[in-house]
Structure formats: C-alpha cells, structure tokens
Scaffold this active site. Structure first.
Site, PDB file in Angstrom:
ATOM      1  CB  ILE A  97      -0.907  -0.015   1.250  1.00  0.00           C
ATOM      2  CG1 ILE A  97      -1.840  -1.227   1.167  1.00  0.00           C
ATOM      3  CG2 ILE A  97      -1.698   1.287   1.364  1.00  0.00           C
ATOM      4  CD1 ILE A  97      -2.569  -1.516   2.456  1.00  0.00           C
ATOM      5  CG  HIS A 114      -8.659  -4.468  -8.340  1.00  0.00           C
ATOM      6  ND1 HIS A 114      -7.911  -5.002  -7.310  1.00  0.00           N
ATOM      7  CD2 HIS A 114      -9.923  -4.901  -8.158  1.00  0.00           C
ATOM      8  CE1 HIS A 114      -8.708  -5.731  -6.539  1.00  0.00           C
ATOM      9  NE2 HIS A 114      -9.924  -5.675  -7.022  1.00  0.00           N
ATOM     10  CG  ASP A 150      -7.636  -2.174  -5.239  1.00  0.00           C
ATOM     11  OD1 ASP A 150      -6.564  -1.892  -5.792  1.00  0.00           O
ATOM     12  OD2 ASP A 150      -7.800  -3.232  -4.613  1.00  0.00           O
TER      13      ASP A 150
HETATM   14  C1  GRF Z   1      -2.763  -8.824 -11.678  1.00  0.00           C
HETATM   15  O1  GRF Z   1      -3.828  -9.724 -11.606  1.00  0.00           O
HETATM   16  C2  GRF Z   1      -3.203  -7.445 -11.280  1.00  0.00           C
HETATM   17  O2  GRF Z   1      -4.532  -7.173 -11.627  1.00  0.00           O
HETATM   18  C3  GRF Z   1      -3.062  -7.460  -9.780  1.00  0.00           C
HETATM   19  O3  GRF Z   1      -1.904  -8.246  -9.549  1.00  0.00           O
HETATM   20  C4  GRF Z   1      -1.691  -9.134 -10.638  1.00  0.00           C
HETATM   21  C5  GRF Z   1      -0.307  -8.861 -11.147  1.00  0.00           C
HETATM   22  O4  GRF Z   1       0.085  -9.766 -12.120  1.00  0.00           O
HETATM   23  N1  GRF Z   1      -2.973  -6.127  -9.265  1.00  0.00           N
HETATM   24  P1  GRF Z   1       1.391  -9.517 -12.960  1.00  0.00           P
HETATM   25  O5  GRF Z   1       2.555  -9.379 -11.978  1.00  0.00           O
HETATM   26  O6  GRF Z   1       1.196  -8.265 -13.766  1.00  0.00           O
HETATM   27  O7  GRF Z   1       1.556 -10.727 -13.828  1.00  0.00           O
END
Ligand code: GRF
Length: 206
Positions: A97, A114, A150
């Site tokens: 955070i 997200h 978020d």
């Molecule tokens: C994704 O699902 C994103 O939405 C979330 O964390 C995950 C990160 O995946 N915040 P990556 O490291 O981009 O593959």
C-alpha cells in the site's frame, strides 16, 4: 516524451504487456525504470531481457513508516527523471500500500490495475471472492491511485463473463488476458494526453 516507471513485486506480466506495446511503438512514452520491492521478482528478468533498467528497493525487514519506504522509491524515480511533471508510475502487481504522501506528490500520475470491476471486490483475492460470491460478470479496472485500497478515478474497465464451472484460476486467466489489453491502452491514452480527471470521473478525449 513522458517517462514511465513500473512498480512490481512478482510475475510482471502486465509490465511485460506494457513494455512490449511500447517496443511496438504503440505508446509514445520512455520506459525509464522498473522497480521491484522484491529482489527475486520474476518480472525483473523480463524487463532486463527487454532492455529496460531495473532497480530493487527491498521492503522486507524495512522498519520505518510507509512514507519512509516510499521516499526511497521517489529517490529512484527522480534518478530516472520520472517526476510528477513528466512522468507516470504504474503499479503492476506491486504488493504494497503506498503512502498518502507519495500519492499526493504524484497525484493523477499513478495508475493501478485491479482484477475486478471496481468498486466490487477491492483488495486481495478479487477473483476468488467473485467466484465465491456467485457474480455473473467480472473483469478488470485501470484507475488512478488515491488514498484507500483500489479507489481513485476509473480510466478503463473491461468485462469478463463468469462461467458456471469457473474456478479462481480459470477466471483469473481470462481476466489477465483482458488486463494485458487495457493496461497498455490506459498508458497510451495517458501518454497521448487524452485523459482528463474531473472529480471522480475521467473523461477520455477522442
Ligand atoms: C494482476 O492480476 C493485477 O490485476 C493485480 O496483480 C496481478 C499482477 O500480475 N494487481 P502480474 O505481476 O502483472 O503478472
């Protein structure tokens, strides 16, 4: 041109999608640096393979306040000239955070992705919560970062239908495929100066 920093903690697949889009000349932005809070984040190797500078600002064992850690990130951002005036910071699976001070300093210059249709299912395990809740639709959201988990003005969302036999894994996979489309698109809109923030809303200029 504007400068881009991407903050990661792990796999880095969204980072990869953005960097590849920049390489293909789809986004007019300079990929200045990838920063990880974890030295073993897989995404670091991907970034290096794509010829982008990487830095680690280790967070494990860090004893200070949130802002004390974020100040270390800001030092790295400034080293690569990613400033609130000419830069964008993308959080892409960055598992921390960030402090109100950092957010204030880079207001409307920090984006996050997200894996749900916000404001539904903020926080961790959004896809699991979606399946357990029995939602029929989910998706993903790119938004500017504000105080709160978020929250912040939404830039782009895309929808994924939840199947009757979906598991957390199968749904996550289909959502991720859409994430890889909308995150580069949001960065492109930003780089082209097409996003205007008006209160909680963003207006995308054509
Ligand atoms: C994704 O699902 C994103 O939405 C979330 O964390 C995950 C990160 O995946 N915040 P990556 O490291 O981009 O593959």
């Amino acid at each position: 041109m504007q400068k881009l920093a991407i903050l990661i903690s792990g796999r880095g697949s969204n980072m990869e999608a953005i960097l590849k889009s920049i390489k293909r000349k789809k986004i007019p932005i300079v990929p200045a640096v990838i920063i990880s809070n974890k030295p073993n984040a897989a995404g670091l190797k991907i970034a290096q393979r794509l010829g982008v500078k990487t830095e680690v600002v280790e967070s494990s064992g860090f004893k200070g306040e949130r802002w004390d850690y974020d100040k270390k990130i800001v030092v790295v951002l400034e080293k690569y000239a990613v400033t609130p005036k000419n830069g964008l910071v993308c959080l892409a699976g960055f598992m921390r955070i960030i402090s109100p001070q950092f957010i204030r300093k880079y207001k409307n210059h920090i984006m996050n992705i997200h894996p749900a249709l916000l404001p539904s299912f903020p926080g961790l395990h959004a896809q699991r919560q979606t399946v357990e809740y029995g939602s029929k639709f989910s998706g993903c959201t790119v938004h500017f970062v504000e105080d709160g988990i978020d929250t912040g003005p939404i830039i782009i969302q895309d929808v994924v239908k939840v199947k009757d036999d979906d598991t957390e894994e199968s749904l996550s996979k289909r959502i991720l495929a859409k994430e890889h489309k909308i995150y580069p698109e949001a960065v492109r809109l930003y780089a082209k100066g097409k996003i205007k923030v008006s209160g909680r809303r963003t207006i995308i200029k054509s």
